[in-house]
Design an enzyme around this catalytic site. Sequence first.
Site, PDB file in Angstrom:
ATOM      1  N   ASN A 150     -54.995  42.997  14.006  1.00 35.30           N
ATOM      2  CA  ASN A 150     -54.245  42.097  13.383  1.00 35.30           C
ATOM      3  C   ASN A 150     -54.343  40.770  14.337  1.00 35.30           C
ATOM      4  O   ASN A 150     -53.612  39.750  13.905  1.00 35.30           O
ATOM      5  CB  ASN A 150     -52.980  42.312  12.767  1.00 35.30           C
ATOM      6  CG  ASN A 150     -53.171  43.258  11.802  1.00 35.30           C
ATOM      7  OD1 ASN A 150     -54.243  43.365  11.094  1.00 35.30           O
ATOM      8  ND2 ASN A 150     -52.230  44.357  11.438  1.00 35.30           N
ATOM      9  N   ARG A 196     -58.726  40.545   2.751  1.00 29.24           N
ATOM     10  CA  ARG A 196     -57.863  39.198   2.364  1.00 29.24           C
ATOM     11  C   ARG A 196     -57.490  38.522   3.668  1.00 29.24           C
ATOM     12  O   ARG A 196     -57.086  37.227   3.424  1.00 29.24           O
ATOM     13  CB  ARG A 196     -56.627  39.749   1.704  1.00 29.24           C
ATOM     14  CG  ARG A 196     -56.152  41.140   2.257  1.00 29.24           C
ATOM     15  CD  ARG A 196     -54.804  41.514   1.637  1.00 29.24           C
ATOM     16  NE  ARG A 196     -53.659  40.512   1.763  1.00 29.24           N
ATOM     17  CZ  ARG A 196     -53.386  39.834   0.804  1.00 29.24           C
ATOM     18  NH1 ARG A 196     -54.108  39.887  -0.355  1.00 29.24           N
ATOM     19  NH2 ARG A 196     -52.539  38.703   1.038  1.00 29.24           N
ATOM     20  N   ARG A 209     -49.157  40.441  -2.822  1.00 34.23           N
ATOM     21  CA  ARG A 209     -49.544  39.700  -1.716  1.00 34.23           C
ATOM     22  C   ARG A 209     -49.818  38.344  -1.685  1.00 34.23           C
ATOM     23  O   ARG A 209     -51.069  37.923  -1.583  1.00 34.23           O
ATOM     24  CB  ARG A 209     -50.646  40.547  -0.901  1.00 34.23           C
ATOM     25  CG  ARG A 209     -50.080  41.846  -0.587  1.00 34.23           C
ATOM     26  CD  ARG A 209     -50.826  42.768   0.247  1.00 34.23           C
ATOM     27  NE  ARG A 209     -50.863  42.263   1.674  1.00 34.23           N
ATOM     28  CZ  ARG A 209     -51.775  42.633   2.652  1.00 34.23           C
ATOM     29  NH1 ARG A 209     -52.393  43.604   2.347  1.00 34.23           N
ATOM     30  NH2 ARG A 209     -51.673  42.271   3.981  1.00 34.23           N
ATOM     31  N   ASP A 238     -48.375  31.893  -1.577  1.00 32.62           N
ATOM     32  CA  ASP A 238     -47.644  30.490  -1.993  1.00 32.62           C
ATOM     33  C   ASP A 238     -46.917  30.087  -0.752  1.00 32.62           C
ATOM     34  O   ASP A 238     -47.248  28.898  -0.709  1.00 32.62           O
ATOM     35  CB  ASP A 238     -46.483  31.055  -3.031  1.00 32.62           C
ATOM     36  CG  ASP A 238     -45.533  32.059  -2.399  1.00 32.62           C
ATOM     37  OD1 ASP A 238     -46.178  33.138  -2.163  1.00 32.62           O
ATOM     38  OD2 ASP A 238     -44.669  31.886  -2.200  1.00 32.62           O
ATOM     39  N   ASP A 260     -46.304  48.599   8.838  1.00 34.19           N
ATOM     40  CA  ASP A 260     -47.447  49.275   9.078  1.00 34.19           C
ATOM     41  C   ASP A 260     -47.434  50.838   9.823  1.00 34.19           C
ATOM     42  O   ASP A 260     -48.381  51.510  10.037  1.00 34.19           O
ATOM     43  CB  ASP A 260     -48.315  48.675   9.960  1.00 34.19           C
ATOM     44  CG  ASP A 260     -48.918  47.202   9.077  1.00 34.19           C
ATOM     45  OD1 ASP A 260     -49.386  46.477   9.831  1.00 34.19           O
ATOM     46  OD2 ASP A 260     -48.671  47.221   7.996  1.00 34.19           O
TER      47      ASP A 260
HETATM   48  C1  EPZ Z   1     -49.958  41.228   7.953  1.00 37.43           C
HETATM   49  O1  EPZ Z   1     -50.181  40.797   6.475  1.00 37.43           O
HETATM   50  C2  EPZ Z   1     -50.757  42.225   8.366  1.00 37.43           C
HETATM   51  N1  EPZ Z   1     -52.157  41.854   8.075  1.00 37.43           N
HETATM   52  C3  EPZ Z   1     -50.290  43.358   7.697  1.00 37.43           C
HETATM   53  O2  EPZ Z   1     -51.237  44.453   8.180  1.00 37.43           O
HETATM   54  C4  EPZ Z   1     -48.967  43.919   7.745  1.00 37.43           C
HETATM   55  O3  EPZ Z   1     -48.426  44.837   7.030  1.00 37.43           O
HETATM   56  C5  EPZ Z   1     -48.041  42.597   7.452  1.00 37.43           C
HETATM   57  O4  EPZ Z   1     -48.606  41.319   7.990  1.00 37.43           O
HETATM   58  C6  EPZ Z   1     -46.570  42.649   7.551  1.00 37.43           C
HETATM   59  O5  EPZ Z   1     -46.406  43.063   8.882  1.00 37.43           O
HETATM   60  C7  EPZ Z   1     -52.752  40.977   9.194  1.00 37.43           C
HETATM   61  O6  EPZ Z   1     -52.112  40.634  10.154  1.00 37.43           O
HETATM   62  C8  EPZ Z   1     -54.239  40.771   8.880  1.00 37.43           C
HETATM   63  P1  EPZ Z   1     -47.188  38.930   5.238  1.00 37.43           P
HETATM   64  P2  EPZ Z   1     -49.686  39.450   5.744  1.00 37.43           P
HETATM   65  O7  EPZ Z   1     -47.678  37.598   4.611  1.00 37.43           O
HETATM   66  O8  EPZ Z   1     -49.827  38.392   6.708  1.00 37.43           O
HETATM   67  C9  EPZ Z   1     -44.884  38.479   1.034  1.00 37.43           C
HETATM   68  C10 EPZ Z   1     -52.379  46.504   8.134  1.00 37.43           C
HETATM   69  O9  EPZ Z   1     -52.068  47.525   7.652  1.00 37.43           O
HETATM   70  N2  EPZ Z   1     -45.540  36.953   1.074  1.00 37.43           N
HETATM   71  O10 EPZ Z   1     -46.382  39.016   6.467  1.00 37.43           O
HETATM   72  O11 EPZ Z   1     -50.570  39.433   4.540  1.00 37.43           O
HETATM   73  C11 EPZ Z   1     -45.869  39.370   0.795  1.00 37.43           C
HETATM   74  O12 EPZ Z   1     -45.992  39.589  -0.487  1.00 37.43           O
HETATM   75  C12 EPZ Z   1     -51.804  45.254   7.164  1.00 37.43           C
HETATM   76  O13 EPZ Z   1     -52.861  46.309   9.175  1.00 37.43           O
HETATM   77  C13 EPZ Z   1     -45.127  35.931  -0.025  1.00 37.43           C
HETATM   78  O14 EPZ Z   1     -44.438  36.560  -0.964  1.00 37.43           O
HETATM   79  O15 EPZ Z   1     -48.320  39.778   5.374  1.00 37.43           O
HETATM   80  C14 EPZ Z   1     -45.280  40.534   1.655  1.00 37.43           C
HETATM   81  O16 EPZ Z   1     -44.415  41.111   0.626  1.00 37.43           O
HETATM   82  C15 EPZ Z   1     -51.381  45.569   6.253  1.00 37.43           C
HETATM   83  N3  EPZ Z   1     -45.745  34.801  -0.018  1.00 37.43           N
HETATM   84  C16 EPZ Z   1     -44.210  39.889   2.622  1.00 37.43           C
HETATM   85  O17 EPZ Z   1     -44.299  38.637   2.256  1.00 37.43           O
HETATM   86  C17 EPZ Z   1     -46.765  34.408   0.894  1.00 37.43           C
HETATM   87  O18 EPZ Z   1     -47.084  33.440   0.917  1.00 37.43           O
HETATM   88  C18 EPZ Z   1     -44.940  39.995   3.969  1.00 37.43           C
HETATM   89  O19 EPZ Z   1     -46.282  39.542   3.937  1.00 37.43           O
HETATM   90  C19 EPZ Z   1     -46.957  35.395   1.973  1.00 37.43           C
HETATM   91  C20 EPZ Z   1     -46.071  36.676   2.020  1.00 37.43           C
END
Ligand code: EPZ
Length: 420
Positions: A23, A96, A125, A128, A308
């Site tokens: 990550n 993604r 995910r 927005d 995670d």
């Molecule tokens: C990162 O994903 C990691 N991936 C994920 O690791 C990790 O679980 C996650 O952060 C949370 O720590 C990478 O870094 C490549 P978020 P990311 O945007 O950035 C919501 C693994 O197992 N959200 O922090 O996609 C979203 O739906 C993976 O290695 C919105 O609503 O996660 C979620 O519920 C899995 N709108 C929460 O926020 C947005 O525009 C956190 O998502 C963006 C996110």
Amino acid sequence: MDQIHVEGGPRLEGEVRVSGSKNATLPLMAAALLGEGATTLRNVPDLADVTTLLELLRTMGVDAQWVPGAERHVVRVHAPPNVLPEAPYDLVRKMRASVLVLGPLLARFGRARVSLPGGCAIGARPIDQHLKAFRALGAEILLEGGYVEARARRLKGATVRFDKITVTGTENVLMAAVLAEGTTVLENAAREPEVEDLARALNAMGARIRGAGTDLVVVEGVSTLTGVEHTVISDRIEAGTLLVAAAITRGDVHVQGAVPAHLDAVVGKLREAGCTVVPTADGLRCKGPDVPEPVDLQTTEHPGFPTDMQAQLMALLSVARGTSVISENIFENRFMHVAELRRMGADIRVEGHTAVVKGVHTLSGAPVMATDLRASASLILAGLRGAGTTRVARVYHLDRGYEALERKLQTLGARTTRVK
Ligand code: EPZ
């Protein structure tokens, strides 16, 4: 499709070195698009996701390769002055994190056409927050046919306040802001170590970022960035997974390369569960208890307990001396490992975003199915404790985020084999 077979029983003991962070690597590879020169990344984990992103960069006309030669785990990315700024659905669907090319493409090339990532097993995910921030920086963002069409002659610095903390959202916008005109302030930014590592590399490329790793990040835009030679931080989630492998087998393992400061919340919960966890000169050492104590935990953004690591701790707590309550507050559907753990004899009840884990005396090996990356790890961990053989199917999920986990466990004494 490969399977991994795990014979329960052996105590894991000895030394194991953690790989580089997946990550941190993915945003760093996207950041290389911003540099006029070549970027070399070291300590890159040999994972399917990295190979997928290399493929995507090459389809854009970018020179992106694993560097051949004696030293492994080195990636080189060099974007020419103009690229095809597109990320097609069939690649974004596979990974993604490809949306991380949006910010750099907008910032350096003024245009991007990136497929919306769509949901995945653990949740909808959306992106927005990413798009809202790009608009604040003056980009024109259109959504059509499942794609994001983004344009900007020159991005302009602005104050961006995230409504929700988002890791890749913070990283994407940071990579856009470094070449914007003027100052950008990111409020409610993600504080993960991977964000800090990205900022460190960007600053070495000539960017001017302050406050990365806190919830307030200030970026002074510059006109160009150079390439960089950067060593990726170690993978705190793989490290945490290996610590749990020690804990669940009553073992004694030294995880070399683990950074204690990246794992405070995880180490705290392992100690509450009765483990002895001590920092060493170059990592963390964990001794597992005979029977773990029950522990309640809530997943939250860094520096809180990482989502995670939730599935991995659930495996450990499924054999605890009592009942644990686990709340998953980040993703809406990250309990798919529960059904599979129950097939191994775990006593777990899901109520909304909470799982009530009633510790059982023993787990029994069973054929199980991996559904997502961390669920796969959780099933292997449970198999290490389970009496008999656990056959984990669909381990391609595991290979996305762990470099040869079964070999790492074998070096510690586990009887794990990969079966084609
Ligand atoms: C990162 O994903 C990691 N991936 C994920 O690791 C990790 O679980 C996650 O952060 C949370 O720590 C990478 O870094 C490549 P978020 P990311 O945007 O950035 C919501 C693994 O197992 N959200 O922090 O996609 C979203 O739906 C993976 O290695 C919105 O609503 O996660 C979620 O519920 C899995 N709108 C929460 O926020 C947005 O525009 C956190 O998502 C963006 C996110």
